[in-house]
Design an enzyme around this catalytic site. Structure first.
Site, mmCIF file in Angstrom:
data_model
loop_
_atom_site.group_PDB
_atom_site.id
_atom_site.type_symbol
_atom_site.label_atom_id
_atom_site.label_comp_id
_atom_site.label_asym_id
_atom_site.label_seq_id
_atom_site.Cartn_x
_atom_site.Cartn_y
_atom_site.Cartn_z
ATOM 1 N N ARG A 196 0.832 -1.203 0.000
ATOM 2 C CA ARG A 196 0.000 0.000 0.000
ATOM 3 C C ARG A 196 0.862 1.246 0.000
ATOM 4 N NH1 ARG A 196 -4.493 0.964 4.644
ATOM 5 N NH2 ARG A 196 -2.617 1.010 5.929
ATOM 6 N N THR A 221 -1.046 7.624 -0.884
ATOM 7 C CA THR A 221 -2.373 7.529 -1.527
ATOM 8 C C THR A 221 -3.247 6.446 -0.931
ATOM 9 O OG1 THR A 221 -1.638 5.935 -3.190
ATOM 10 C CG2 THR A 221 -1.297 8.267 -3.685
ATOM 11 N N ASP A 280 -0.753 -3.749 12.656
ATOM 12 C CA ASP A 280 -0.328 -4.248 11.349
ATOM 13 C C ASP A 280 -0.189 -5.762 11.433
ATOM 14 O OD1 ASP A 280 1.605 -5.165 9.248
ATOM 15 O OD2 ASP A 280 1.541 -3.037 8.697
ATOM 16 N N ASP A 293 3.262 -7.274 10.310
ATOM 17 C CA ASP A 293 4.333 -7.063 11.272
ATOM 18 C C ASP A 293 4.178 -7.978 12.487
ATOM 19 O OD1 ASP A 293 5.769 -5.160 9.870
ATOM 20 O OD2 ASP A 293 4.667 -3.464 10.715
#
Length: 210
Positions: free
Chosen positions: A105, A109, A201, A204
């Site tokens: 990602r 944006t 996340d 992670d």
């Protein structure tokens, strides 16, 4: 009309999801919980698989018994976090083929960028189950489903641990024929596109990179 969207609110799944969310949950425990929850989601996502009868011999007699019909399924992981869900899926579907779609990602944006795509050549003949822990903005899922359809896939399902209302709507708008199965539907997204309250996340936490 959009395909089915289901939140699997089984007490065992919800119990495990609570510990998955906790910031203090260790990497090894996080991985184990992802695997266990995914296996239970796989059970629900495959509830409508077609079956056919074959004749089997038991220790007592012969009988007709159901087996899953058609070609084996294809599991597609959205890299990298989706790989954390593959083991749970394969536990239940050991003969499934596996494909990978690499996405990251863009931090500015929030749009997905594809960097890898590898799926079975006969994907058009298989039910495809796409796995990714988080359905946040939904942009990665939308692009992945689009690419799979371009590759010939005609029967698709999406399985996530967590989803935001925005992500669900995004997928249903662009791919109304794809059913979505999740363990929890959270409140929404923060300014960085992360699910709230979420679990951080997922990549992670699965791989211990933060």
């Amino acid at each position: 009309m959009s395909a089915e969207f289901r939140v699997i609110d089984h007490p065992l799944i919800q119990h495990k999801m609570t510990f998955l969310r906790m910031a203090e949950t260790t990497t090894d425990t996080f991985r184990r919980l992802v695997r266990e929850i995914t296996a239970m989601l796989a059970y629900e996502a495959t509830r409508d698989l077609a079956t056919e009868l074959i004749e089997v011999t038991t220790p007592v007699t012969t009988c007709l018994a159901p087996v899953i019909s058609g070609k084996k399924l294809c599991l597609v992981s959205i890299l990298r976090a989706g790989n954390g869900m593959l083991d749970g899926m394969i536990d239940l579907l050991p003969a499934a083929r596996v494909g990978h779609v690499g996405m990251y990602r863009d931090p500015e944006t929030l749009e997905p960028v594809e960097y890898y795509f590898k799926v079975p050549e006969d994907i058009q003949d298989r039910l495809v189950i796409v796995v990714d822990p988080m359905l946040a903005t939904g942009n990665s899922a939308v692009l992945t489903l689009t690419r799979l359809k371009q590759a010939g896939a005609t029967s698709l399902k999406l399985v996530n641990l967590l989803a935001s209302p925005q992500g669900v709507q995004n997928v249903q708008t662009h791919h109304p024929d794809v059913s979505i199965t999740v363990a929890a539907l959270d409140q929404g997204l923060n300014d960085h596109g992360y699910i709230v309250p979420g679990l951080g996340d997922a990549g992670d936490r699965i791989f211990g990179t933060r």
